[in-house]
Design a protein around this motif. Structure first.
Motif, PDB file in Angstrom:
ATOM      1  N   GLU A 305     -40.227 -20.468  14.896  1.00 42.63           N
ATOM      2  CA  GLU A 305     -39.875 -19.663  16.071  1.00 42.63           C
ATOM      3  C   GLU A 305     -38.664 -20.252  16.800  1.00 42.63           C
ATOM      4  OE1 GLU A 305     -43.328 -19.365  18.469  1.00 42.63           O
ATOM      5  OE2 GLU A 305     -44.392 -18.012  17.097  1.00 42.63           O
ATOM      6  N   PHE A 306     -38.553 -21.573  16.821  1.00 45.67           N
ATOM      7  CA  PHE A 306     -37.432 -22.207  17.502  1.00 45.67           C
ATOM      8  C   PHE A 306     -36.112 -21.870  16.809  1.00 45.67           C
ATOM      9  CE2 PHE A 306     -34.525 -25.793  18.111  1.00 45.67           C
ATOM     10  CZ  PHE A 306     -34.527 -25.918  19.497  1.00 45.67           C
ATOM     11  N   LEU A 307     -36.108 -21.818  15.480  1.00 55.19           N
ATOM     12  CA  LEU A 307     -34.869 -21.618  14.735  1.00 55.19           C
ATOM     13  C   LEU A 307     -34.551 -20.147  14.469  1.00 55.19           C
ATOM     14  CD1 LEU A 307     -35.121 -24.518  12.119  1.00 55.19           C
ATOM     15  CD2 LEU A 307     -33.758 -24.467  14.211  1.00 55.19           C
ATOM     16  N   THR A 308     -35.506 -19.269  14.653  1.00 55.29           N
ATOM     17  CA  THR A 308     -35.258 -17.864  14.327  1.00 55.29           C
ATOM     18  C   THR A 308     -35.431 -16.922  15.517  1.00 55.29           C
ATOM     19  OG1 THR A 308     -37.564 -17.574  13.602  1.00 55.29           O
ATOM     20  CG2 THR A 308     -35.960 -18.232  11.921  1.00 55.29           C
ATOM     21  N   GLY A 309     -36.117 -17.348  16.546  1.00 57.91           N
ATOM     22  CA  GLY A 309     -36.389 -16.438  17.668  1.00 57.91           C
ATOM     23  C   GLY A 309     -35.169 -16.169  18.537  1.00 57.91           C
ATOM     24  N   ASN A 310     -35.014 -14.907  18.923  1.00 58.76           N
ATOM     25  CA  ASN A 310     -33.942 -14.476  19.844  1.00 58.76           C
ATOM     26  C   ASN A 310     -32.546 -14.909  19.387  1.00 58.76           C
ATOM     27  OD1 ASN A 310     -35.920 -13.403  21.626  1.00 58.76           O
ATOM     28  ND2 ASN A 310     -36.226 -15.436  22.522  1.00 58.76           N
ATOM     29  N   PRO A 311     -32.095 -14.414  18.234  1.00 58.65           N
ATOM     30  CA  PRO A 311     -30.737 -14.772  17.785  1.00 58.65           C
ATOM     31  C   PRO A 311     -29.675 -14.221  18.739  1.00 58.65           C
ATOM     32  CG  PRO A 311     -31.656 -13.023  16.419  1.00 58.65           C
ATOM     33  CD  PRO A 311     -32.770 -13.497  17.303  1.00 58.65           C
ATOM     34  N   ILE A 312     -28.511 -14.840  18.740  1.00 59.97           N
ATOM     35  CA  ILE A 312     -27.428 -14.453  19.649  1.00 59.97           C
ATOM     36  C   ILE A 312     -26.191 -14.107  18.841  1.00 59.97           C
ATOM     37  CG2 ILE A 312     -28.306 -15.928  21.503  1.00 59.97           C
ATOM     38  CD1 ILE A 312     -26.096 -17.934  20.764  1.00 59.97           C
ATOM     39  N   LYS A 313     -25.263 -13.415  19.480  1.00 56.21           N
ATOM     40  CA  LYS A 313     -23.952 -13.143  18.898  1.00 56.21           C
ATOM     41  C   LYS A 313     -22.938 -14.048  19.575  1.00 56.21           C
ATOM     42  CE  LYS A 313     -24.733  -8.320  17.540  1.00 56.21           C
ATOM     43  NZ  LYS A 313     -24.245  -6.915  17.646  1.00 56.21           N
TER      44      LYS A 313
END
Length: 854
Positions: A305-313
């Motif tokens: 979850e830390f590495l994949t949650g809520n990705p940004i642009k």
């Protein structure tokens, strides 16, 4: 121990060396343990028989649980396997044959693989292409975000993490420092008992870097061009790691170019760019990659979850920051390589002198001569040429180590800051005066009297302290036991398991044998055994067996329905382990409460501690406290200077600054060693003699002679014990098997190296001058060292199954590891059957006893 011989007591009287049942262990003990410079003063009856032997026999009677009882590798088993391999290596290397012709199987191809693996030494710090357990992660940049609190907006640093996974598109996530702290906390909750690396301390400092750029006269695009102008970076070394300067950052921007003056079109210009929280970025990258090296953490829900949650642009300005920091990483890597190349080149210049030094050391009494030289000469300048060059080589080694620890690695800023904090807190002056005027031996004797005294036969303070700790552990296990008993809800089952843990060893071994013979779990064998009370009804036995069947189905088929029925058996297995560990704690508590334990501890203290205290007291060691403090002050100044000053135009200056640091303080260190040797009362001379006794055995073998294998073989033929043709065939088959096994092991090692390299595994880069000594110099053949890794059974580190809250998951992992071990050993050549050679066993043992009887 009664079969061991002197100095231990035996019911059979004195055991002669040639009659010892343990000739190898007896030889090692007599020649390399009993004559250790401290232990050689221990009295035979008072220490070896009345204390150590009594203690070891008492410990053996407690029957502490083994690895098989826990379904895991215990520390004692791992140490036993390692000790067994070391004894094998020592005997194979030390005992020669009469013919002197000992041929070993070699594969030169493996050396090529090893040399190729060394090129991966700096891979751990690379920004990209470093996949660990399926994750390729880099803390690529830092951006500033605004968060509204009450009526105002507050700006915070957010670290941009670039994440790659095989078969999935790359993405970026933004995480603040507090979210790294939450990850650490979640992992502790998800994996209880797991030892986790500490989170780096918050570091708000920024660093500045000088970029050279140019090419067009559009000032608006100059920031972007400076970060991508590879030509300027390639031809000017000023943009190096040493240009990093700790400065304050301007709030609200990650990058702040500092333009010196207007420039003409097409000219190169110098820009000083502030990289906001750069040290924090690289330390957090090291933190993440350290976690990902553990497969269990890499597969955890918290990490996913830390590495994949809520990705940004990432916008254009943030991408410029990422590119600049990528250039910084590449520069850092390049300068590490250049530092080590220069250090190795300087070490290589000393090869001629180091070869002479090597010959002096490996010859007879070489170590004694070295330390006698140190004892006789007051300064390094007075040493012989070879020893002075050795000191110069050591300066290069220490300089490279300091650079590696405090500058080269991703976690170096954190380690540097931590070392400075500790150094600033230590009261060196007070410590010096305490060592100068206090008598440590008297103080420690008083402390021992305080802790070990037993007034009126009651328990001592030490026994109470250790007992309190063990009782806390026992109570902790009892809480887990009570919870499991309530879940099982069958007093007969629980009482039977508890009775098994408290039963005598013969009963336990019989039940274990029944479990193996019937092919069932130990819990099933315990529950159906008539030797353990209380007896179960047929319905209860049926219930236990049905739970066992459901357990196997749940483990093998991952069926949620079967998991419900298997839960009872899972609780029973956990309960057995809790009872076993609780009993181990109770047995350790009983050992501590024995008076012989206290007496043994006091004797060991007197044997090892008091001689060293006398030496350090007479050698005025307190003066070295001030010298050490001065070295630490100087080292931190050199490190600060290396970070701040632009010296990259000549990398030799960087290397030289660290070597000069060591040179400035080498005389103080030498004075410390010299003073200790002058006042050692022969202690260190004896220690060197003890080390050379081991080396003498490895090089020339025991004084009792050599093993004459030809005479053993010929004598057996003449006495018609063996058939010559059949025995020769068996010998040839063994040689062929050993060749095939070596080849199989070589192929497996090559595949493992290839898999590790493709997965981003690292291999340590050898330090400058590390090839000065070879194992053959000390009587150990390189092929014999390689043989230590041929059999990796039991050497795999296993995660404690208690880390998994779900025992079914733990059992699945245990079986998966077992299958993986079988898979990795698939294709291993089968050892041929021998019958004739086994008839040589008694003759070989008799000859071995004669050789080792001296």
């Amino acid at each position: 121990l009664q079969r061991f011989g002197a100095p231990f007591r035996s019911d059979y009287g004195e055991v002669a060396p040639v009659d010892s049942d343990l000739p190898i262990l007896r030889f090692i003990f007599v020649h390399h343990v009993r004559n250790f410079p401290f232990l050689d003063q221990a009295r035979e009856k008072e220490f070896w028989q009345d204390k150590l032997q009594v203690f070891l026999e008492l410990f053996a009677q407690k029957h502490i649980s083994s690895s098989e009882d826990r379904l895991e590798e215990s520390k004692r088993r791992k140490l036993a396997i390692k000790a067994k391999k070391l004894v094998e290596l020592m005997m194979v290397s030390g005992i020669p044959t009469a013919s002197g012709y000992e041929e070993r199987i070699r594969f030169s191809e493996l050396e090529v693989v090893d040399r190729g693996a060394q090129d991966q030494g700096l891979l751990v710090n690379t920004p990209e292409g470093h996949s660990i357990n399926g994750w390729d992660v880099n803390v690529a940049g830092v951006r500033t975000t605004s968060v509204k609190r009450n009526f105002r907006y507050h700006q915070h640093a957010e670290f941009i993490i670039r994440v790659k996974q095989a078969g999935r598109p790359d993405h970026y996530v933004g995480r603040r420092y507090g979210e790294f702290a939450k990850l650490h906390k979640r992992l502790r909750t998800e994996l209880p008992g797991k030892i986790l690396a500490p989170l780096p301390r918050k570091n708000k400092s920024a660093t500045s870097h000088t970029f050279f750029s140019g090419g067009d006269d559009d000032d608006a695009s100059s920031v972007s061009s400076s970060s991508t102008q590879n030509t300027g970076m390639a031809h000017d070394d000023a943009g190096s790691l040493r240009n990093l300067v700790a400065t304050g950052h301007r709030r609200g921007a990650s990058l702040q170019p500092d333009r010196a003056s207007p420039r003409a079109s097409g000219e190169y210009r110098r820009e000083r760019v502030t990289l906001y929280r750069e040290d924090q970025r690289v330390s957090l990258r090291a933190f993440l990659r350290t976690f990902l090296q553990n497969a269990q953490i890499a597969d955890s829900k918290a990490m996913h979850e830390f590495l994949t949650g809520n990705p940004i642009k990432v916008n254009e300005e943030e991408m410029e920051d990422v590119e600049r920091r990528k250039l910084m990483d590449e520069k850092r890597m390049e300068e590490q390589k250049r530092f080590y190349e220069i250090a190795r080149q300087r070490a290589k210049e000393l090869d001629v002198y180091m070869e002479r030094f090597r010959r002096d050391i490996v010859e007879r009494n070489g170590l004694t001569q070295l330390f006698q030289e140190i004892k006789d000469k007051e300064r390094i300048a007075d040493l012989s040429t070879e020893y002075q060059k050795f000191a110069e080589w050591l300066r290069i080694e220490v300089a490279a180590t300091i650079y590696h620890l405090f500058l080269a690695e991703d976690n170096s800023p954190e380690l540097f800051a931590q070392a400075k904090r500790i150094h600033s807190m230590l009261p060196y002056t007070a410590l010096k005066q305490v060592i100068r005027f206090a008598n440590p031996a008297v103080v420690m004797n008083g402390v021992l009297d305080l802790f070990l005294a037993q007034p009126f036969g009651t328990r001592s303070l030490a026994q109470r302290v250790f007992g309190m700790a063990l009782n806390d552990g026992i109570r902790g296990f009892q809480k887990s036991i009570d919870a499991l008993v309530s879940k099982i809800n069958d007093d007969a089952f629980c009482e039977k398991l508890k009775s098994f843990t408290n039963a005598d060893e013969d009963t336990k071994n019989n039940i274990r044998s029944e479990a193996v013979a019937d092919g069932v779990d130990l819990v099933v064998a315990i529950l159906k055994s008539d030797d353990i009370k209380p007896e179960l009804s047929p319905e209860q036995i049926g219930k236990a067996f049905n739970a066992y069947v459901a357990w196997n189905n749940a483990v093998e088929n991952v069926d949620d329905e079967m998991k419900t029925g298997a839960q009872v058996f899972a609780y029973l297995k956990q309960l057995l382990k809790m009872y076993t560990r609780q009993r181990d704690k109770a047995m350790m508590l009983s050992v501590i409460e024995e008076s012989v334990t206290l007496h043994l501890f006091r004797d060991l203290f007197k044997i090892f501690y008091e001689p060293l205290v006398r030496v350090y007291k007479s050698a005025n060691v307190y003066n070295s406290v001030t010298d050490f403090a001065a070295f630490m002050d100087d080292m931190f100044q050199v490190l600060d200077h290396a970070q701040r000053q632009d010296v990259s135009a000549d990398p030799n200056q960087t290397v030289q600054s660290f070597i000069d640091l060591c040179a400035r303080h080498q005389d103080n260190f030498y004075k410390f060693v010299h003073e200790v040797h002058i006042h050692d009362n022969g202690l260190f001379t004896q220690l060197m003699g003890w080390l050379e006794g081991i080396l003498e055995f490895l090089r020339h073998g025991p004084r009792g002679g050599k093993l004459d294998m030809n005479a053993l073989f010929q004598g057996a033929i003449e006495m018609r014990q063996i058939d010559k043709a059949t025995a020769i065939t068996e010998i040839n088959n063994l040689i062929k098997w050993q060749e095939e096994r070596k080849k199989w092991h070589q192929d497996k090692t090559r595949q493992k190296m290839a898999a590790e390299n493709s997965g981003g595994a690292t291999a340590s880069t050898p330090p400058p001058g590390s090839s000065t000594f070879r194992s053959s110099d000390f009587g150990i053949n390189e092929a014999d060292l390689a043989d230590l890794d041929d059999d990796d059974t039991g050497s795999e580190s296993r995660e404690d199954s208690e880390e998994d809250a779900n025992p079914i998951v733990a059992e699945q992992k245990r079986r998966a590891k077992k299958q993986d071990h079988l898979r990795r050993n698939a294709g291993e050549p089968v050892k041929p059957e021998v019958k004739q050679l086994k008839m040589l066993r008694e003759g070989f043992l008799s000859m071995l006893r004669m050789v080792l009887a001296d």
